[in-house]
Design a protein around this motif. Structure first.
Motif, mmCIF file in Angstrom:
data_model
loop_
_atom_site.group_PDB
_atom_site.id
_atom_site.type_symbol
_atom_site.label_atom_id
_atom_site.label_comp_id
_atom_site.label_asym_id
_atom_site.label_seq_id
_atom_site.Cartn_x
_atom_site.Cartn_y
_atom_site.Cartn_z
ATOM 1 N N PHE A 30 0.743 -1.031 -0.134
ATOM 2 C CA PHE A 30 0.044 0.051 0.104
ATOM 3 C C PHE A 30 0.937 1.320 0.023
ATOM 4 C CE2 PHE A 30 -2.516 -3.416 1.809
ATOM 5 C CZ PHE A 30 -3.474 -3.414 0.961
ATOM 6 N N PRO A 31 0.368 2.488 -0.421
ATOM 7 C CA PRO A 31 1.007 3.660 -0.536
ATOM 8 C C PRO A 31 1.644 3.945 0.721
ATOM 9 C CG PRO A 31 -1.060 3.825 -1.833
ATOM 10 C CD PRO A 31 -1.114 2.384 -1.059
ATOM 11 N N ASP A 32 1.057 3.784 1.657
ATOM 12 C CA ASP A 32 1.501 4.242 3.145
ATOM 13 C C ASP A 32 2.837 3.267 3.618
ATOM 14 O OD1 ASP A 32 0.241 1.923 3.907
ATOM 15 O OD2 ASP A 32 -0.959 2.826 5.239
ATOM 16 N N GLY A 33 3.207 2.115 2.611
ATOM 17 C CA GLY A 33 4.451 1.525 3.161
ATOM 18 C C GLY A 33 3.926 0.148 3.841
ATOM 19 N N LYS A 34 2.738 0.095 4.275
ATOM 20 C CA LYS A 34 2.272 -1.208 4.699
ATOM 21 C C LYS A 34 1.982 -2.369 3.751
ATOM 22 C CE LYS A 34 -0.492 0.847 8.786
ATOM 23 N NZ LYS A 34 -1.701 0.803 9.475
ATOM 24 N N ILE A 35 2.264 -3.673 4.355
ATOM 25 C CA ILE A 35 2.168 -4.741 3.410
ATOM 26 C C ILE A 35 1.461 -5.807 4.221
ATOM 27 C CG2 ILE A 35 3.534 -6.639 2.695
ATOM 28 C CD1 ILE A 35 6.007 -4.526 2.266
ATOM 29 N N ALA A 127 -6.348 -17.486 -3.256
ATOM 30 C CA ALA A 127 -7.111 -17.764 -1.777
ATOM 31 C C ALA A 127 -6.528 -16.683 -0.833
ATOM 32 C CB ALA A 127 -7.374 -19.272 -1.492
ATOM 33 N N ILE A 128 -7.188 -16.157 -0.002
ATOM 34 C CA ILE A 128 -6.432 -15.453 0.959
ATOM 35 C C ILE A 128 -7.069 -16.124 2.389
ATOM 36 C CG2 ILE A 128 -6.869 -13.153 2.439
ATOM 37 C CD1 ILE A 128 -6.240 -12.963 -0.476
ATOM 38 N N THR A 129 -6.031 -16.725 2.851
ATOM 39 C CA THR A 129 -6.245 -17.824 3.754
ATOM 40 C C THR A 129 -5.848 -17.150 5.214
ATOM 41 O OG1 THR A 129 -3.816 -18.586 3.559
ATOM 42 C CG2 THR A 129 -5.878 -19.831 2.177
ATOM 43 N N ASP A 130 -4.784 -16.275 5.504
ATOM 44 C CA ASP A 130 -4.553 -16.262 6.878
ATOM 45 C C ASP A 130 -3.731 -14.565 6.551
ATOM 46 O OD1 ASP A 130 -4.046 -16.179 9.577
ATOM 47 O OD2 ASP A 130 -2.224 -17.348 9.259
ATOM 48 N N PRO A 131 -4.663 -13.796 6.172
ATOM 49 C CA PRO A 131 -4.017 -12.341 6.150
ATOM 50 C C PRO A 131 -3.363 -11.766 7.324
ATOM 51 C CG PRO A 131 -6.358 -12.375 6.048
ATOM 52 C CD PRO A 131 -5.953 -13.796 6.202
ATOM 53 N N LYS A 132 -2.257 -11.190 7.276
ATOM 54 C CA LYS A 132 -1.723 -10.455 8.474
ATOM 55 C C LYS A 132 -0.990 -9.234 8.000
ATOM 56 C CE LYS A 132 -0.669 -14.451 11.391
ATOM 57 N NZ LYS A 132 -1.788 -15.478 10.987
ATOM 58 N N TRP A 133 -0.966 -8.284 8.727
ATOM 59 C CA TRP A 133 -0.060 -7.103 8.354
ATOM 60 C C TRP A 133 1.499 -7.767 8.688
ATOM 61 C CZ3 TRP A 133 -1.513 -3.494 5.570
ATOM 62 C CH2 TRP A 133 -3.105 -3.066 5.480
ATOM 63 N N ARG A 134 2.374 -7.301 8.068
ATOM 64 C CA ARG A 134 3.747 -7.475 7.830
ATOM 65 C C ARG A 134 4.201 -6.663 8.988
ATOM 66 N NH1 ARG A 134 7.469 -7.811 3.001
ATOM 67 N NH2 ARG A 134 6.435 -9.662 2.889
ATOM 68 N N PRO A 135 5.019 -6.907 10.394
ATOM 69 C CA PRO A 135 5.511 -6.082 11.103
ATOM 70 C C PRO A 135 6.379 -5.031 10.496
ATOM 71 C CG PRO A 135 5.825 -8.300 11.710
ATOM 72 C CD PRO A 135 5.446 -8.444 10.457
ATOM 73 N N GLU A 136 6.328 -3.714 11.006
ATOM 74 C CA GLU A 136 6.953 -2.625 10.374
ATOM 75 C C GLU A 136 8.270 -2.594 11.243
ATOM 76 O OE1 GLU A 136 5.217 0.994 10.341
ATOM 77 O OE2 GLU A 136 3.202 0.168 10.363
ATOM 78 N N HIS A 137 9.428 -2.286 10.567
ATOM 79 C CA HIS A 137 10.875 -2.588 10.916
ATOM 80 C C HIS A 137 11.176 -1.117 11.584
ATOM 81 C CE1 HIS A 137 10.538 -5.839 8.617
ATOM 82 N NE2 HIS A 137 11.534 -5.663 7.640
#
Length: 137
Positions: A30-35, A127-137
């Motif tokens: 996403f444009p805000d850097g989140k994955i 398939a979206i099975t287990d969506p999670k936000w990637r931790p920010e560094h």
């Protein structure tokens, strides 16, 4: 799918997608850097010029480890004698391809489906099975 858009932004038309086959993740950037990431599970592909849907388990270019959701749909179809779930190639509309992908997601208890445009004539269904936000560094 509405919950995926609200909670993770998946399918809201913002950002882009990619997959990392080496680690087995489908990623939404996403444009805000989140994955947002989810295990890579390919359901199938739809090719517009011929209106054909190819299940991932029937595609020699897709790794076996990515086809569990599609294989569950195939087993479900075999138990019920429903050929669109058991024929590796099915000729149908994009709306019907969405329906098959949603059946696969439902049978496997996935959270949802994402149709990723690969080109003007090809879409991949994941398939979206287990969506999670990637931790920010």
């Amino acid at each position: 799918m509405v919950q995926l858009a609200a909670k993770f932004g998946i399918g809201n038309g913002v950002g882009n997608w990619q997959y990392d086959e080496e680690v087995g993740l489908l990623e939404f950037h996403f444009p805000d850097g989140k994955i947002c990431e989810t295990p890579l599970e390919t359901i199938g592909s739809w090719f517009e010029p011929r209106n054909e849907f190819l299940w991932s388990w029937g595609n020699e270019y897709i790794s076996e480890y990515q086809t569990a959701v599609a294989r569950k749909a195939q087993e479900f179809g075999e138990q019920r004698g429903f050929r669109p779930l058991t024929s590796k190639l099915v000729w149908l509309s994009l709306d019907d391809a969405w329906h098959l992908a949603k059946v696969a997601a439902s049978v496997s208890k996935s959270k949802g489906v994402y149709a990723a445009p690969v080109s003007e004539t090809l879409q991949m269904f994941f398939a979206i099975t287990d969506p999670k936000w990637r931790p920010e560094h």
